[in-house]
Design a protein around this motif. Structure first.
Motif, PDB file in Angstrom:
ATOM      1  N   MET A 110       0.889  -1.138   0.122  1.00 28.28           N
ATOM      2  CA  MET A 110      -0.243  -0.079  -0.123  1.00 28.28           C
ATOM      3  C   MET A 110       0.365   1.730   0.198  1.00 28.28           C
ATOM      4  O   MET A 110       1.972   1.228   1.142  1.00 28.28           O
ATOM      5  CB  MET A 110      -1.262   0.014   1.178  1.00 28.28           C
ATOM      6  CG  MET A 110      -2.046  -1.216   1.347  1.00 28.28           C
ATOM      7  SD  MET A 110      -3.214  -0.618   2.561  1.00 28.28           S
ATOM      8  CE  MET A 110      -2.178  -1.323   4.272  1.00 28.28           C
ATOM      9  N   PRO A 111       0.756   2.280  -0.820  1.00 32.60           N
ATOM     10  CA  PRO A 111       1.296   3.245  -0.855  1.00 32.60           C
ATOM     11  C   PRO A 111       1.486   4.327  -0.145  1.00 32.60           C
ATOM     12  O   PRO A 111      -0.157   4.236   0.798  1.00 32.60           O
ATOM     13  CB  PRO A 111       0.815   3.967  -2.322  1.00 32.60           C
ATOM     14  CG  PRO A 111       0.040   3.106  -2.677  1.00 32.60           C
ATOM     15  CD  PRO A 111      -0.567   1.707  -2.003  1.00 32.60           C
ATOM     16  N   ASP A 112       2.373   4.631   0.781  1.00 39.66           N
ATOM     17  CA  ASP A 112       2.210   5.633   2.153  1.00 39.66           C
ATOM     18  C   ASP A 112       1.713   5.345   3.153  1.00 39.66           C
ATOM     19  O   ASP A 112       0.950   5.841   4.111  1.00 39.66           O
ATOM     20  CB  ASP A 112       1.447   7.047   1.333  1.00 39.66           C
ATOM     21  CG  ASP A 112       1.575   7.680   0.237  1.00 39.66           C
ATOM     22  OD1 ASP A 112       3.697   7.680   0.802  1.00 39.66           O
ATOM     23  OD2 ASP A 112       1.352   7.764  -0.169  1.00 39.66           O
ATOM     24  N   ASN A 113       1.738   3.688   3.210  1.00 39.64           N
ATOM     25  CA  ASN A 113       0.827   2.897   4.157  1.00 39.64           C
ATOM     26  C   ASN A 113      -0.907   3.003   4.992  1.00 39.64           C
ATOM     27  O   ASN A 113      -1.167   3.826   5.999  1.00 39.64           O
ATOM     28  CB  ASN A 113       1.281   3.140   6.389  1.00 39.64           C
ATOM     29  CG  ASN A 113       3.025   2.298   5.645  1.00 39.64           C
ATOM     30  OD1 ASN A 113       2.714   1.425   5.262  1.00 39.64           O
ATOM     31  ND2 ASN A 113       4.666   2.766   6.794  1.00 39.64           N
ATOM     32  N   ILE A 114      -1.097   3.141   4.072  1.00 38.97           N
ATOM     33  CA  ILE A 114      -2.555   3.793   3.767  1.00 38.97           C
ATOM     34  C   ILE A 114      -3.565   3.244   3.473  1.00 38.97           C
ATOM     35  O   ILE A 114      -2.655   2.055   2.527  1.00 38.97           O
ATOM     36  CB  ILE A 114      -3.066   5.126   3.689  1.00 38.97           C
ATOM     37  CG1 ILE A 114      -3.229   5.961   1.882  1.00 38.97           C
ATOM     38  CG2 ILE A 114      -2.765   6.423   3.871  1.00 38.97           C
ATOM     39  CD1 ILE A 114      -3.410   6.950   1.208  1.00 38.97           C
ATOM     40  N   SER A 115      -5.003   2.308   4.348  1.00 41.98           N
ATOM     41  CA  SER A 115      -5.801   1.403   3.482  1.00 41.98           C
ATOM     42  C   SER A 115      -6.347   2.034   2.815  1.00 41.98           C
ATOM     43  O   SER A 115      -6.546   2.894   1.387  1.00 41.98           O
ATOM     44  CB  SER A 115      -7.070   0.959   4.905  1.00 41.98           C
ATOM     45  OG  SER A 115      -7.778   2.677   4.081  1.00 41.98           O
ATOM     46  N   LEU A 116      -6.427   0.689   1.673  1.00 39.56           N
ATOM     47  CA  LEU A 116      -7.061   0.748   0.252  1.00 39.56           C
ATOM     48  C   LEU A 116      -8.420   2.001   0.974  1.00 39.56           C
ATOM     49  O   LEU A 116      -8.820   2.727  -0.572  1.00 39.56           O
ATOM     50  CB  LEU A 116      -7.743  -0.296  -0.515  1.00 39.56           C
ATOM     51  CG  LEU A 116      -6.656  -1.525  -1.123  1.00 39.56           C
ATOM     52  CD1 LEU A 116      -6.990  -2.804  -1.184  1.00 39.56           C
ATOM     53  CD2 LEU A 116      -5.789  -0.835  -2.132  1.00 39.56           C
ATOM     54  N   GLN A 117      -9.104   1.321   1.614  1.00 40.44           N
ATOM     55  CA  GLN A 117     -10.434   2.734   1.883  1.00 40.44           C
ATOM     56  C   GLN A 117      -9.968   3.859   2.203  1.00 40.44           C
ATOM     57  O   GLN A 117     -10.594   5.046   1.156  1.00 40.44           O
ATOM     58  CB  GLN A 117     -11.469   2.468   2.704  1.00 40.44           C
ATOM     59  CG  GLN A 117     -12.520   2.942   2.854  1.00 40.44           C
ATOM     60  CD  GLN A 117     -13.657   2.841   1.537  1.00 40.44           C
ATOM     61  OE1 GLN A 117     -13.748   1.832   1.662  1.00 40.44           O
ATOM     62  NE2 GLN A 117     -14.301   3.966   1.102  1.00 40.44           N
ATOM     63  N   ALA A 118      -9.099   4.722   2.404  1.00 40.65           N
ATOM     64  CA  ALA A 118      -9.133   6.071   2.685  1.00 40.65           C
ATOM     65  C   ALA A 118      -7.643   5.737   1.280  1.00 40.65           C
ATOM     66  O   ALA A 118      -8.809   7.963   0.640  1.00 40.65           O
ATOM     67  CB  ALA A 118      -7.318   5.872   3.882  1.00 40.65           C
ATOM     68  N   GLN A 119      -7.070   4.821   0.155  1.00 44.73           N
ATOM     69  CA  GLN A 119      -6.812   5.653  -0.499  1.00 44.73           C
ATOM     70  C   GLN A 119      -8.277   6.141  -1.939  1.00 44.73           C
ATOM     71  O   GLN A 119      -8.605   7.027  -2.479  1.00 44.73           O
ATOM     72  CB  GLN A 119      -6.037   4.534  -1.505  1.00 44.73           C
ATOM     73  CG  GLN A 119      -5.063   4.084  -0.629  1.00 44.73           C
ATOM     74  CD  GLN A 119      -4.393   3.468  -1.366  1.00 44.73           C
ATOM     75  OE1 GLN A 119      -3.577   3.136  -3.051  1.00 44.73           O
ATOM     76  NE2 GLN A 119      -3.343   2.237  -0.624  1.00 44.73           N
ATOM     77  N   ALA A 120      -8.771   5.150  -1.744  1.00 48.08           N
ATOM     78  CA  ALA A 120     -10.077   4.969  -3.352  1.00 48.08           C
ATOM     79  C   ALA A 120     -10.722   7.113  -2.240  1.00 48.08           C
ATOM     80  O   ALA A 120     -11.344   7.513  -3.239  1.00 48.08           O
ATOM     81  CB  ALA A 120     -11.449   4.055  -2.660  1.00 48.08           C
ATOM     82  N   ASN A 121     -11.001   6.685  -0.795  1.00 41.65           N
ATOM     83  CA  ASN A 121     -11.994   7.926  -0.179  1.00 41.65           C
ATOM     84  C   ASN A 121     -10.712   9.164  -1.153  1.00 41.65           C
ATOM     85  O   ASN A 121     -11.574   9.885  -1.235  1.00 41.65           O
ATOM     86  CB  ASN A 121     -11.892   8.343   1.033  1.00 41.65           C
ATOM     87  CG  ASN A 121     -12.936   7.560   1.491  1.00 41.65           C
ATOM     88  OD1 ASN A 121     -14.031   6.253   0.888  1.00 41.65           O
ATOM     89  ND2 ASN A 121     -12.913   6.780   3.364  1.00 41.65           N
ATOM     90  N   LYS A 122      -9.607   8.984  -1.568  1.00 43.84           N
ATOM     91  CA  LYS A 122      -8.707  10.246  -0.828  1.00 43.84           C
ATOM     92  C   LYS A 122      -9.123  10.736  -2.924  1.00 43.84           C
ATOM     93  O   LYS A 122      -9.029  11.399  -3.385  1.00 43.84           O
ATOM     94  CB  LYS A 122      -7.294   9.678  -1.297  1.00 43.84           C
ATOM     95  CG  LYS A 122      -6.187  11.184  -1.513  1.00 43.84           C
ATOM     96  CD  LYS A 122      -5.107  10.996  -0.987  1.00 43.84           C
ATOM     97  CE  LYS A 122      -4.032  11.949  -1.045  1.00 43.84           C
ATOM     98  NZ  LYS A 122      -2.848  12.036  -0.443  1.00 43.84           N
TER      99      LYS A 122
END
Length: 174
Positions: free
Chosen positions: A1-13
């Protein structure tokens, strides 16, 4: 995971970025017919600074400066992106307004007439909008010297823009 953020956080971003890009595009589509394109810096009637491209105005625009349509489009998007947080701060409930009202209000914020500055705008309009007194705000917005004297100032084009904001505010009052 890039920058150690969850898939959900990536999707939200990513969803937030898409939403912001859509908003920039929508505001740009609303503004472009009004702003037109000036490839060479010009000074509008009564203006302190010069304007270039699609309504880019300020002390950074120099006499004789030119811009291509491609560069003007990029600058236009940048100007819109910079102003969105400013209008959201000025009018905290801005994002909850109908899309047509947001576009009209943003257009006049971009132009400089929907502001707290007494010289150019109407602090009372902003205050009334923030109080939810939309009918009063609609009337107050047109009590603007620039609007009232638009023919004498050779700024006839601002009439339809300002009247559109007033109409949108009246619709919100119902």
């Amino acid at each position: 995971m890039p920058d150690n953020i969850s898939l959900q956080a990536q999707a939200n971003k990513r969803a937030a970025q898409i939403s912001q890009n859509n908003r920039i595009k929508a505001f740009g589509n609303y503004l472009l017919p009004f702003e037109g394109f000036d490839p060479v810096a010009r000074r509008g009637a009564g203006e302190e600074h010069l304007t270039l491209g699609h309504g880019h105005y300020g002390p950074d625009v120099k006499e004789g400066q030119t811009i291509s349509k491609k560069d003007a489009a990029l600058l236009f998007q940048k100007d819109i992106a910079e102003r969105i947080p400013q209008i959201q701060k000025l009018i905290p409930k801005f994002d909850s307004f109908p899309a047509s009202a947001q576009a009209a209000m943003f257009g006049e914020f971009y132009r400089g007439s929907l502001t707290n500055h007494k010289k150019r705008g109407s602090p009372n309009t902003i205050k009334l909008i923030n109080q939810g007194k939309f009918e009063e705000a609609a009337k107050e917005f047109l009590r603007n010297n620039e609007y009232i004297n638009r023919v004498e100032l050779n700024r006839r084009g601002i009439g339809p823009r300002m009247e559109n904001v007033s109409r949108e505010l009246m619709k919100m009052a119902k």
